[in-house]
Design a protein around this motif. Structure first.
Motif, PDB file in Angstrom:
ATOM      1  N   ALA A 187      58.580  59.597 101.304  1.00  0.00           N
ATOM      2  CA  ALA A 187      57.221  59.139 101.610  1.00  0.00           C
ATOM      3  C   ALA A 187      57.015  58.983 103.114  1.00  0.00           C
ATOM      4  O   ALA A 187      55.892  59.119 103.606  1.00  0.00           O
ATOM      5  N   SER A 196      61.378  60.272  91.902  1.00  0.00           N
ATOM      6  CA  SER A 196      60.642  60.828  93.037  1.00  0.00           C
ATOM      7  C   SER A 196      59.313  61.422  92.592  1.00  0.00           C
ATOM      8  O   SER A 196      58.279  61.224  93.226  1.00  0.00           O
ATOM      9  N   ARG A 197      59.334  62.121  91.488  1.00  0.00           N
ATOM     10  CA  ARG A 197      58.110  62.767  90.982  1.00  0.00           C
ATOM     11  C   ARG A 197      57.070  61.735  90.553  1.00  0.00           C
ATOM     12  O   ARG A 197      55.881  61.902  90.808  1.00  0.00           O
ATOM     13  N   ARG A 198      57.526  60.654  89.897  1.00  0.00           N
ATOM     14  CA  ARG A 198      56.598  59.590  89.469  1.00  0.00           C
ATOM     15  C   ARG A 198      55.871  58.964  90.648  1.00  0.00           C
ATOM     16  O   ARG A 198      54.747  58.524  90.524  1.00  0.00           O
ATOM     17  N   ARG A 199      56.547  58.929  91.787  1.00  0.00           N
ATOM     18  CA  ARG A 199      55.946  58.337  92.989  1.00  0.00           C
ATOM     19  C   ARG A 199      55.160  59.343  93.804  1.00  0.00           C
ATOM     20  O   ARG A 199      54.697  59.056  94.897  1.00  0.00           O
ATOM     21  N   GLY A 200      55.033  60.582  93.283  1.00  0.00           N
ATOM     22  CA  GLY A 200      54.220  61.600  93.944  1.00  0.00           C
ATOM     23  C   GLY A 200      54.896  62.323  95.085  1.00  0.00           C
ATOM     24  O   GLY A 200      54.245  62.967  95.890  1.00  0.00           O
ATOM     25  N   CYS A 201      56.230  62.227  95.161  1.00  0.00           N
ATOM     26  CA  CYS A 201      56.956  62.928  96.214  1.00  0.00           C
ATOM     27  C   CYS A 201      56.971  64.430  95.900  1.00  0.00           C
ATOM     28  O   CYS A 201      57.121  64.820  94.755  1.00  0.00           O
ATOM     29  N   PRO A 202      56.827  65.232  96.936  1.00  0.00           N
ATOM     30  CA  PRO A 202      56.877  66.685  96.692  1.00  0.00           C
ATOM     31  C   PRO A 202      58.270  67.106  96.261  1.00  0.00           C
ATOM     32  O   PRO A 202      59.254  66.476  96.591  1.00  0.00           O
TER      33      PRO A 202
END
Length: 70
Positions: free
Chosen positions: A37, A63-69
């Motif tokens: 982030a 990571s994906r749940r938090r919107g990380c690429p």
């Protein structure tokens, strides 16, 4: 492999041995999300197969749940 990292790379040890964890899995997941982030390029270096032995899928999902690429 760590010798190949750039001099300015931030190296964070998150290793685990039976009964001796540097960080909990939740702390590792949070750290991956935090660094991503912040715009950092994150590499998670693990021994063996990270998706079979190393909870790699759990880290990727966090990571994906938090919107990380990806």
């Amino acid at each position: 492999m760590l010798r190949w990292a750039p001099e300015n790379a931030e190296l964070i040890f998150a290793g685990k041995k039976a009964g001796a964890h540097t960080l909990t899995q939740d702390e590792i997941n949070a750290l991956l999300v935090e660094k991503t982030a912040a715009g950092k390029q994150v590499v998670r270096l693990k021994g063996g197969d990270p998706f079979l032995f190393g909870r790699g899928a759990e880290e990727a999902q966090a990571s994906r749940r938090r919107g990380c690429p990806s």
